[in-house]
Design a protein around this motif. Structure first.
Motif, PDB file in Angstrom:
ATOM      1  N   ARG A 149       1.039  -1.360   0.086  1.00 49.19           N
ATOM      2  CA  ARG A 149      -0.042  -0.023  -0.058  1.00 49.19           C
ATOM      3  C   ARG A 149       0.673   1.244  -0.112  1.00 49.19           C
ATOM      4  O   ARG A 149       0.667   2.076  -0.690  1.00 49.19           O
ATOM      5  N   PHE A 150       1.949   1.120   0.717  1.00 50.39           N
ATOM      6  CA  PHE A 150       2.738   2.478   0.856  1.00 50.39           C
ATOM      7  C   PHE A 150       3.460   2.684  -0.310  1.00 50.39           C
ATOM      8  O   PHE A 150       3.571   3.702  -0.891  1.00 50.39           O
ATOM      9  N   LEU A 151       3.903   1.778  -0.928  1.00 44.41           N
ATOM     10  CA  LEU A 151       4.649   1.669  -2.322  1.00 44.41           C
ATOM     11  C   LEU A 151       3.872   2.286  -3.375  1.00 44.41           C
ATOM     12  O   LEU A 151       4.313   2.940  -4.416  1.00 44.41           O
ATOM     13  N   GLN A 152       2.632   1.776  -3.577  1.00 41.65           N
ATOM     14  CA  GLN A 152       1.821   2.123  -4.299  1.00 41.65           C
ATOM     15  C   GLN A 152       1.307   3.637  -4.354  1.00 41.65           C
ATOM     16  O   GLN A 152       1.130   4.298  -5.353  1.00 41.65           O
ATOM     17  N   GLU A 153       1.321   4.073  -3.157  1.00 43.97           N
ATOM     18  CA  GLU A 153       0.797   5.426  -2.927  1.00 43.97           C
ATOM     19  C   GLU A 153       2.185   6.108  -3.140  1.00 43.97           C
ATOM     20  O   GLU A 153       2.025   7.401  -4.098  1.00 43.97           O
ATOM     21  N   ALA A 154       3.418   5.877  -3.144  1.00 50.17           N
ATOM     22  CA  ALA A 154       4.473   6.556  -3.585  1.00 50.17           C
ATOM     23  C   ALA A 154       4.531   6.426  -4.942  1.00 50.17           C
ATOM     24  O   ALA A 154       4.869   7.612  -5.648  1.00 50.17           O
ATOM     25  N   ARG A 155       4.280   5.494  -5.425  1.00 53.72           N
ATOM     26  CA  ARG A 155       4.510   5.345  -6.861  1.00 53.72           C
ATOM     27  C   ARG A 155       3.481   6.188  -7.617  1.00 53.72           C
ATOM     28  O   ARG A 155       3.364   7.167  -8.607  1.00 53.72           O
ATOM     29  N   SER A 156       1.867   6.502  -6.826  1.00 57.26           N
ATOM     30  CA  SER A 156       0.913   7.443  -7.468  1.00 57.26           C
ATOM     31  C   SER A 156       1.456   8.907  -7.268  1.00 57.26           C
ATOM     32  O   SER A 156       0.927   9.571  -8.076  1.00 57.26           O
ATOM     33  N   ALA A 157       2.141   9.182  -6.356  1.00 53.79           N
ATOM     34  CA  ALA A 157       2.747  10.384  -6.011  1.00 53.79           C
ATOM     35  C   ALA A 157       3.881  11.031  -7.018  1.00 53.79           C
ATOM     36  O   ALA A 157       3.940  12.016  -7.050  1.00 53.79           O
ATOM     37  N   GLY A 158       4.293  10.000  -7.685  1.00 53.11           N
ATOM     38  CA  GLY A 158       5.432  10.375  -8.806  1.00 53.11           C
ATOM     39  C   GLY A 158       6.609  10.081  -8.352  1.00 53.11           C
ATOM     40  O   GLY A 158       7.577  10.378  -8.619  1.00 53.11           O
ATOM     41  N   PHE A 159       6.892   9.252  -7.195  1.00 56.34           N
ATOM     42  CA  PHE A 159       8.228   8.751  -6.702  1.00 56.34           C
ATOM     43  C   PHE A 159       8.720   7.519  -7.098  1.00 56.34           C
ATOM     44  O   PHE A 159       7.842   6.706  -7.504  1.00 56.34           O
ATOM     45  N   ALA A 160       9.923   7.350  -7.490  1.00 62.12           N
ATOM     46  CA  ALA A 160      10.382   6.013  -7.955  1.00 62.12           C
ATOM     47  C   ALA A 160      11.219   5.124  -6.875  1.00 62.12           C
ATOM     48  O   ALA A 160      11.446   4.009  -6.939  1.00 62.12           O
ATOM     49  N   ALA A 161      11.702   5.905  -5.933  1.00 64.50           N
ATOM     50  CA  ALA A 161      12.671   5.620  -4.886  1.00 64.50           C
ATOM     51  C   ALA A 161      12.552   6.388  -3.651  1.00 64.50           C
ATOM     52  O   ALA A 161      12.041   7.182  -3.702  1.00 64.50           O
ATOM     53  N   LEU A 162      13.094   5.384  -2.443  1.00 64.68           N
ATOM     54  CA  LEU A 162      13.193   6.314  -1.338  1.00 64.68           C
ATOM     55  C   LEU A 162      14.192   5.763  -0.326  1.00 64.68           C
ATOM     56  O   LEU A 162      14.698   4.563  -0.597  1.00 64.68           O
ATOM     57  N   HIS A 163      14.294   6.423   0.553  1.00 65.73           N
ATOM     58  CA  HIS A 163      15.585   6.280   1.470  1.00 65.73           C
ATOM     59  C   HIS A 163      15.061   6.673   2.942  1.00 65.73           C
ATOM     60  O   HIS A 163      14.926   7.921   3.045  1.00 65.73           O
ATOM     61  N   ALA A 164      15.316   5.808   3.854  1.00 68.86           N
ATOM     62  CA  ALA A 164      14.792   6.043   5.410  1.00 68.86           C
ATOM     63  C   ALA A 164      15.924   5.881   6.207  1.00 68.86           C
ATOM     64  O   ALA A 164      16.718   4.835   6.226  1.00 68.86           O
ATOM     65  N   VAL A 165      16.284   6.855   7.122  1.00 68.56           N
ATOM     66  CA  VAL A 165      17.414   6.904   8.147  1.00 68.56           C
ATOM     67  C   VAL A 165      16.538   7.015   9.463  1.00 68.56           C
ATOM     68  O   VAL A 165      15.757   7.792   9.691  1.00 68.56           O
ATOM     69  N   PRO A 166      17.035   6.483  10.568  1.00 71.40           N
ATOM     70  CA  PRO A 166      16.525   6.610  11.720  1.00 71.40           C
ATOM     71  C   PRO A 166      16.919   8.019  12.517  1.00 71.40           C
ATOM     72  O   PRO A 166      18.095   8.310  12.390  1.00 71.40           O
ATOM     73  N   LEU A 167      16.213   8.419  13.128  1.00 71.32           N
ATOM     74  CA  LEU A 167      16.472   9.377  14.264  1.00 71.32           C
ATOM     75  C   LEU A 167      16.818   8.888  15.428  1.00 71.32           C
ATOM     76  O   LEU A 167      16.051   8.534  16.353  1.00 71.32           O
ATOM     77  N   ARG A 168      18.270   8.418  15.514  1.00 66.50           N
ATOM     78  CA  ARG A 168      18.830   7.681  16.675  1.00 66.50           C
ATOM     79  C   ARG A 168      19.902   8.084  17.414  1.00 66.50           C
ATOM     80  O   ARG A 168      20.832   8.956  16.626  1.00 66.50           O
ATOM     81  N   LEU A 169      19.860   7.741  18.332  1.00 65.69           N
ATOM     82  CA  LEU A 169      21.187   8.104  19.315  1.00 65.69           C
ATOM     83  C   LEU A 169      21.519   6.919  20.099  1.00 65.69           C
ATOM     84  O   LEU A 169      20.905   6.541  20.829  1.00 65.69           O
ATOM     85  N   ARG A 170      22.594   6.002  19.776  1.00 63.49           N
ATOM     86  CA  ARG A 170      23.059   4.953  20.350  1.00 63.49           C
ATOM     87  C   ARG A 170      21.724   4.093  20.137  1.00 63.49           C
ATOM     88  O   ARG A 170      21.423   3.622  19.129  1.00 63.49           O
ATOM     89  N   ASP A 171      21.340   3.503  21.319  1.00 63.03           N
ATOM     90  CA  ASP A 171      20.135   2.540  21.361  1.00 63.03           C
ATOM     91  C   ASP A 171      18.973   3.194  21.399  1.00 63.03           C
ATOM     92  O   ASP A 171      17.935   2.351  21.338  1.00 63.03           O
TER      93      ASP A 171
END
Length: 239
Positions: A106-128
């Motif tokens: 579902r998420f990737l379908q919406e991303a495709r419908s919005a015109g996106f072809a790729a994505l990259h997620a990084v965590p908001l993280r400090l150590r653990d």
């Protein structure tokens, strides 16, 4: 690869660190993070998911054109790469949203419908400790190069450090207020005990017992009753 001038990139990190201000606004901070991440890393859009102290998720997106009203942004906190990045604390790259992934369809379908072809997620993280995720969307397929990946992770970590620092300050301020309130209440009660003991001609301990029992019978907080006794607006009857 990022083309942002070094001075502006440095300014971005300085602003991400500046959370110790009296009028700090979390949503404004997240909008800044999303906007600068999109600009810095030449992404077509970006989104941030953040979990607050109670575990409630808030989302902020930065995008342009038709993508600004896409249902995709509501799905940032649903089951998808952004939430998996937050839950696992590890970066996730999707070089092609057309790839088959039953968990994220579902998420990737919406991303495709919005015109996106790729994505990259990084965590908001400090150590653990992971408190959210920053997701960058691109109109072209592919994965970020190593430099862009490092910058994205550095921005997300800087934001996490700043937010956790701000939360720590908030907790300390809340604790200080609670301790001050408890101290003030204790003083009021001690004063009321003395006044009441004199009025009733009894011991301080007996006066406290009377004060406590009257508070229970009248469904009042002990501090409120003590304040009323001191002001003379309430007088406990002799037993």
């Amino acid at each position: 690869m990022t083309s942002m001038p070094a001075a502006r990139l440095a300014e971005t990190f300085v602003k991400l660190a500046d959370t110790l201000v009296g009028d700090f606004d979390v949503d404004e901070f997240l909008r800044f993070l999303a906007s600068r991440a999109r600009e810095t890393l030449s992404a077509d859009a970006s989104g941030v998911v953040l979990a607050d102290l109670s575990g409630h998720l808030r989302t902020v997106a930065d995008c342009v054109g038709k993508t600004s009203s896409a249902p995709l942004w509501e799905l940032l906190r649903a089951d998808g790469p952004s939430m998996e990045c937050y839950r696992t604390g590890t970066p996730i790259a999707v070089p092609d949203v057309d790839q088959h992934n039953n968990r994220w369809n579902r998420f990737l379908q919406e991303a495709r419908s919005a015109g996106f072809a790729a994505l990259h997620a990084v965590p908001l993280r400090l150590r653990d400790t992971t408190i959210g995720a920053l997701t960058l969307f691109h109109a072209r397929r592919g994965t970020p190069d190593s430099e862009d990946a490092r910058i994205a992770e550095a921005m997300a970590e800087a934001a996490a450090i700043a937010l956790l620092q701000q939360r720590a300050v908030q907790r300390e301020e809340t604790l200080a207020k609670q301790l001050q309130a408890a101290f003030t209440s204790r003083i009021l009660i001690e004063q009321a005990k003395g006044v009441l003991a004199e009025r009733l001609g009894t011991t301080v301990d007996a006066a406290f017992t009377a004060l406590r029992e009257h508070a229970r019978r009248s469904n009042q907080r002990l501090t409120e009753l003590a304040n009323a006794v001191l002001s003379g607006s309430t007088d406990l009857p002799r037993e």
